[in-house]
Scaffold this active site. Sequence first.
Site, PDB file in Angstrom:
ATOM      1  N   GLU A  90       0.828  -0.424  -5.272  1.00 25.74           N
ATOM      2  CA  GLU A  90      -0.209   0.518  -5.178  1.00 25.74           C
ATOM      3  C   GLU A  90       0.584   1.992  -5.112  1.00 25.74           C
ATOM      4  OE1 GLU A  90      -3.466   3.222  -3.462  1.00 25.74           O
ATOM      5  OE2 GLU A  90      -1.721   2.659  -2.322  1.00 25.74           O
ATOM      6  N   ASP A 123       0.756  -1.258   0.026  1.00 29.50           N
ATOM      7  CA  ASP A 123       0.064  -0.008   0.267  1.00 29.50           C
ATOM      8  C   ASP A 123       0.772   1.238   0.175  1.00 29.50           C
ATOM      9  OD1 ASP A 123      -2.777   1.155   0.284  1.00 29.50           O
ATOM     10  OD2 ASP A 123      -1.769   1.827   2.307  1.00 29.50           O
TER      11      ASP A 123
HETATM   12  C1  GLC Z   1      -4.145   3.389  -0.322  1.00 26.27           C
HETATM   13  C2  GLC Z   1      -5.611   2.784  -0.107  1.00 26.27           C
HETATM   14  C3  GLC Z   1      -6.473   3.735   0.363  1.00 26.27           C
HETATM   15  C4  GLC Z   1      -6.165   4.245   1.702  1.00 26.27           C
HETATM   16  C5  GLC Z   1      -4.480   4.758   1.612  1.00 26.27           C
HETATM   17  C6  GLC Z   1      -3.868   4.889   3.076  1.00 26.27           C
HETATM   18  O1  GLC Z   1      -4.133   4.502  -1.082  1.00 26.27           O
HETATM   19  O2  GLC Z   1      -5.797   2.456  -1.379  1.00 26.27           O
HETATM   20  O3  GLC Z   1      -7.831   3.091   0.595  1.00 26.27           O
HETATM   21  O4  GLC Z   1      -6.913   5.259   2.117  1.00 26.27           O
HETATM   22  O5  GLC Z   1      -3.666   3.866   1.018  1.00 26.27           O
HETATM   23  O6  GLC Z   1      -3.769   3.786   3.488  1.00 26.27           O
END
Ligand code: GLC
Length: 653
Positions: free
Chosen positions: A325, A283
């Site tokens: 991500e 993440d």
């Molecule tokens: C990523 C997740 C999102 C979250 C962020 C903070 O972007 O996809 O949903 O708010 O991380 O953890």
Amino acid sequence: MNSKQASYLLATLLDSYDKKALVADREFFTRLAFHFRDIVQLAYSLYGGRSHLEVWIGRLVDVLYAQHSARPKAARAVDEQRLRDPLWYLSQELVSTMFYVDRFAGDLKGLEQHIDHFCDLGINLVHLMPLLDCPEGANDGGYAVRDYRAVDPRIGTMEQLDSVIDELHKRGILVQLDLVVNHTSDQHQWAVRARGGEQKYRDYFYMYDDRTIPDEFEASMPEVFPESAPGNFTWIPDAERWVMTVFHDYQWDLNYTNPEVFLEMLDVMLFLANRGVDVLRLDAVPYLWKKIGTTGQNLDEAHTILRLFRLCLSVVAPASALMAEAVVQPSEIVRYFGTDDWAGRECEMAYHVSLMVLLWDCIATRSTQLFRRGLAGMPQIPREATWFTYIRCHDDIGLGYADDDIRACGFDPYLHRRFIVDYFTGRYPESRATGAPFMVNPRTGDARISGSAASLLGLEAALDSNDARGVDAAIDRLLLLYSIVCSIGGIPIIYYGDEVGYLNDYSYLDEPDKREDNRWMHRPRIDWNKMARLRDPQTVEGRIYARMQHLLATRKRLAELSALHQAQLLDPANDHVVAYLRYSADHRTLVLANISDVTQIVALSILEECGIEPDVADAISGQPAQLEGDYVVLRPYRFLWLRHSVFGEEQNL
Ligand code: GLC
């Protein structure tokens, strides 16, 4: 440290290991020896200024060995299999979905009841969204982890997770879990102890006793949630300290400049990999390293951390792939794949954010201009990398188009983005979309978009007004977008609910801890009674489901759609038609997709240029394309996968 010194260091470290272990765990030690020099070099480039780094490297090796020893037999068997088939994740046979376990099935036990649904639809990779222990109330959908080694008791237990993963594997379905690497919940033990005054844990975070350093950081750091969580620091009264909180005020950023944090998170990563996880979704990776005077995103050190994680994972759990991500500009996203050499590898996979936002641009503008420009300008990705292609996920749709591309299409970047937001939030007069603006930043005028795919494509409005043609068009648009997601290269994600056209779910407005975050409108609670309609071809759900199922089955059949071969974007001389060619040694498939609500034509010469006969069949319908004179005719939202067999069909077994 040169390679001779690295070998010497390894020999010294292994001296303390039991000789029998060195023999019994030969595979592990071979992999360690193979990657050790790179591990050491990356460690030095990150933490070289620290004294006694060799001692830290020794502890890192201990972490690796301890997690190797804990690795279950079944996972080791998959390691061996994947080492023989290292590009397994490029296959066109993979199709994924993602969902919150509680909203999809109640809990892990409930999930076991619905495995048939995946098999029936054709899903063979499931991303179980955050399910680790997190505080009740606001927890950012589980992205504020309190304990990385325990499952949220509302969802189940670690034993149940192990058993669900086992069951999914038995049914041929791979598993993806999140690893929230950038931050912890403010209720994680480390944060609690930092708040209590323990210096060791204060050093796990970016904590300061006055505003001097926070202000220096703030001068160049943008805001992620300007509406609900402005600024990047939060005052913690019990600790009398400011702590860095880039996301929400209850998500404390981990400080990776402290090598202890790296070791802790490495251990967590391997612990999760040892659950038999096939893909770990890392993440918020762009944020892993912060430096005053920068945006605190995409810094080189963040890449070095990922490289080090990847190498360590290759030693202990080579079966697991990493997914980044990274919701950033295209030129930055591709950097998260790293490079082709061992020391340069980062994540095998990443969300194709650019494709996603460009597809929504096509829908709003009915033009492929920006789409073509945006994709054509994207750097090549390494051969061993692939995308996750998607139109919706649990997050908002950010409008990360390159300003220059927008200008080159003849638009003003600010006005164009405003149009897109107005279009999908239904403010634009002709639009039937029912999305909502997310995180409007009054200072910059920026905004993003929330809403389910079906609602953004007009299904909700059409159903509300009993507009049968509107319903047909919305369904066609949904399938059109998924046809591109399924054929342009990468692993498609069928976002949960989209297989039956789930509309916005407004129940979040009744939940106080969710009400302020309208991303919950596209994170539906699945109603399995409603889901049962997917068997009825007279219902909207049944119509969408049958077409989706067929689309996925067709994709899996066509080897040229694998990510081994990248798509070749074509110019069909018609700004309403997306065109690209996919090819392998023995097949060529030309994809043509009319993204507009008006019939379009494309000159037959595009087929000729691809070496495709005009009478070849569309792989989806089995029918040849509709031709008129020298043109292929594409009805509104029609898509074709025109497939040519180089050796003739009969030799295609
Ligand atoms: C990523 C997740 C999102 C979250 C962020 C903070 O972007 O996809 O949903 O708010 O991380 O953890």
